[in-house]
Design an enzyme around this catalytic site. Structure first.
Site, PDB file in Angstrom:
ATOM      1  N   HIS A 180      -5.740  -3.819  -2.099  1.00 49.63           N
ATOM      2  CA  HIS A 180      -5.545  -2.768  -3.106  1.00 49.63           C
ATOM      3  C   HIS A 180      -5.530  -3.321  -4.530  1.00 49.63           C
ATOM      4  O   HIS A 180      -5.196  -2.599  -5.466  1.00 49.63           O
ATOM      5  CB  HIS A 180      -4.246  -1.997  -2.833  1.00 49.63           C
ATOM      6  CG  HIS A 180      -4.332  -1.083  -1.656  1.00 49.63           C
ATOM      7  ND1 HIS A 180      -4.901   0.173  -1.727  1.00 49.63           N
ATOM      8  CD2 HIS A 180      -3.946  -1.245  -0.375  1.00 49.63           C
ATOM      9  CE1 HIS A 180      -4.844   0.747  -0.545  1.00 49.63           C
ATOM     10  NE2 HIS A 180      -4.270  -0.086   0.307  1.00 49.63           N
TER      11      HIS A 180
ATOM     12  N   SER B  80       0.786  -1.228   0.000  1.00 48.82           N
ATOM     13  CA  SER B  80       0.000   0.000   0.000  1.00 48.82           C
ATOM     14  C   SER B  80       0.824   1.288   0.000  1.00 48.82           C
ATOM     15  O   SER B  80       0.311   2.328  -0.367  1.00 48.82           O
ATOM     16  CB  SER B  80      -0.960  -0.004   1.194  1.00 48.82           C
ATOM     17  OG  SER B  80      -0.259  -0.301   2.382  1.00 48.82           O
TER      18      SER B  80
ATOM     19  N   LYS C 125     -12.240  -0.636  -0.037  1.00 51.34           N
ATOM     20  CA  LYS C 125     -11.381   0.136  -0.951  1.00 51.34           C
ATOM     21  C   LYS C 125     -12.130   0.343  -2.275  1.00 51.34           C
ATOM     22  O   LYS C 125     -12.999   1.183  -2.335  1.00 51.34           O
ATOM     23  CB  LYS C 125     -10.039  -0.563  -1.115  1.00 51.34           C
ATOM     24  CG  LYS C 125      -9.339  -0.843   0.230  1.00 51.34           C
ATOM     25  CD  LYS C 125      -8.192   0.099   0.530  1.00 51.34           C
ATOM     26  CE  LYS C 125      -7.856   0.197   1.995  1.00 51.34           C
ATOM     27  NZ  LYS C 125      -7.138  -0.943   2.566  1.00 51.34           N
TER      28      LYS C 125
HETATM   29  C1  LIG Z   1      -7.017  -1.370   4.031  1.00 53.04           C
HETATM   30  C2  LIG Z   1      -6.343  -2.665   4.204  1.00 53.04           C
HETATM   31  C3  LIG Z   1      -6.812  -3.613   5.109  1.00 53.04           C
HETATM   32  C4  LIG Z   1      -7.933  -3.327   6.071  1.00 53.04           C
HETATM   33  O1  LIG Z   1      -9.161  -3.348   5.458  1.00 53.04           O
HETATM   34  P1  LIG Z   1     -10.415  -2.707   6.201  1.00 53.04           P
HETATM   35  O2  LIG Z   1     -11.561  -3.198   5.404  1.00 53.04           O
HETATM   36  O3  LIG Z   1     -10.232  -1.234   6.166  1.00 53.04           O
HETATM   37  O4  LIG Z   1     -10.418  -3.234   7.589  1.00 53.04           O
HETATM   38  C5  LIG Z   1      -6.184  -4.834   5.161  1.00 53.04           C
HETATM   39  N1  LIG Z   1      -5.112  -5.107   4.379  1.00 53.04           N
HETATM   40  C6  LIG Z   1      -4.612  -4.206   3.505  1.00 53.04           C
HETATM   41  C7  LIG Z   1      -3.427  -4.551   2.685  1.00 53.04           C
HETATM   42  C8  LIG Z   1      -5.206  -2.952   3.395  1.00 53.04           C
HETATM   43  O5  LIG Z   1      -4.708  -2.053   2.555  1.00 53.04           O
END
Ligand SMILES: *Cc1c(COP(=O)(O)O)cnc(C)c1O
Length: 400
Positions: free
Chosen positions: A216, A188, A247
């Site tokens: 992502h 990320s 996301k």
């Molecule tokens: C955003 C994210 C999460 C967490 O997801 P949520 O639905 O916000 O709890 C987990 N792993 C990665 C790699 C992320 O970017």
């Protein structure tokens, strides 16, 4: 002073140095309203613009009119037909045998690892994996955990060899130790991709389970945004695929896809599934509509990538260093932490919202402003953003 007083005094001291987030008074479209002013939304993970999509809004209203809002515990009286439809839709979308939906990506990573990994098993994890994976590993209480250098498959192989040696001693119950390799799909902070084909090869060679967190990658990579496994053509070769619904899908929740037996096991045993309420009706209906939109057409995914390429070209033309990203995540490198903070503050003044990323989210000396374009941006929006970067970049002597 009593111990409790001291405790609160200490908290006050610590929180004083923290920052409070901006309050947004609009939806999460191409622009955000903050402090009464419209500002370009240049760093959100709503990749496809679905957070303000009319179809999602309509689907929510319709479902709420029929079913109301709340659900319940999935294992008691909370499994709604929409949950079942969503899990079927997600399994189809990911070309997997089954899917289980939970209420967050974080929770999902915890469930994915804790449910199948016990103390005496072995977990091998990329050093840049998301915090929720790190916490999930802790929660499993596994004692044998190896962290390998970011994407370093040679080190991963060394760890696998060591793990196989450890397998010679069985667990107390006589069973063989499991080996699990876990990685983010898209990382990320830098936007680079995990070397999944090599990981799969090594996993087969040494008899390890594989898990990828595609937070992502969903809605972004692969055909119609099916994610990183589709991108690399590895369907059926990754044991545990974790996704988030927060996301690209712009709602909330998380899910795991994999073989039917694994998914059924999670549904019976995962503590995060058994002891926490299910997604609400509006959340579930919204994601169902989101999956439908992606299945129908790759239009949004195409726009996202066109915007990504355009934005990166413009940044490069201006002379910015945008790192090695292979996804829409576009870090604009500003090695100095203060510079990154100053840059972001100046962008804000010019009507562009992009947050600085500094230690400990990235190593010292690798500070940046992380830009993420979305399918909601027009060329004009992107130009507005890059022009602000150009102006400030020159002002601060970062580009000439
Ligand atoms: C955003 C994210 C999460 C967490 O997801 P949520 O639905 O916000 O709890 C987990 N792993 C990665 C790699 C992320 O970017």
């Amino acid at each position: 002073m009593s111990q409790i007083n001291k405790f609160y005094k200490n908290l006050e001291k610590i929180v004083k140095t923290g920052k409070t987030p901006h309050i947004i008074t609009s939806g999460q479209g191409a622009y955000l309203t903050i402090k009464g002013k419209k500002r370009l939304n240049f760093c959100s993970s709503h990749y496809l613009g679905l957070a303000v999509d009319d179809r999602l809004k309509k689907a929510i209203k319709k479902a709420v009119d029929i079913y109301g809002v709340g659900t319940g515990y999935r294992t008691l009286a909370g499994t709604h037909i929409l949950h079942v439809q969503l899990e079927e839709a997600l399994a189809r979308f990911k070309k997997a045998e089954g899917a289980i939906v939970l209420t967050g990506g974080y929770m999902t990573n915890c469930a994915a690892i804790q449910t199948i990994i016990s103390k005496e098993d072995i977990v091998i994890s990329d050093e840049l994996n998301h915090a929720s994976i790190i916490d999930a590993i802790r929660l499993s209480q596994v004692q044998n955990k190896f962290i390998y250098k970011h994407k370093d498959t040679a080190e991963l192989e060394e760890r696998l060899k060591k793990s196989v040696k450890m397998q010679k001693t069985p667990k107390k119950n006589g069973e063989q130790r499991l080996i699990l390799i876990v990685t983010d799909g898209v990382f990320s902070m830098d936007g680079d991709l995990a070397p999944l084909p090599e990981i799969v090869k090594l996993a087969k060679k040494y008899g390890a389970l594989t898990m990828v967190d595609d937070a992502h990658g969903e809605g972004v990579l692969g055909k119609k945004g099916r994610g990183i496994v589709d991108h690399f053509g590895l369907h059926g070769q990754i044991d545990i695929e974790v996704g988030t619904l927060s996301k690209a899908f712009s709602v909330m929740g998380g899910f795991i896809t994999g073989k039917k037996s694994l998914i059924d096991f999670y549904k019976q045993k995962a503590r995060q599934f058994l002891f926490s309420n299910a997604l609400t009706i509006p959340d579930t209906a919204a994601v169902l509509e989101g999956v439908k939109i992606l299945e129908e057409s790759d239009k949004l995914v195409k726009i996202l990538w066109e915007n990504t390429h355009y934005l990166r070209r413009e940044f490069k033309k201006l002379g910015f260093d945008t790192g090695q990203s292979q996804s829409p995540i576009t870090p604009v490198m500003l090695p100095d932490e203060d510079l990154a903070k100053q840059f972001s503050a100046k962008l804000f003044e010019l009507g562009v919202f992009a947050t600085p990323i500094v230690f400990p989210m990235v190593p010292k000396g690798k500070a940046r402003v992380r830009v993420i374009p979305s399918a909601a941006h027009s060329r004009k929006d992107l130009d507005f953003g890059t022009q602000a970067f150009a102006k400030i970049g020159k002002e601060l002597g970062i580009i000439s």
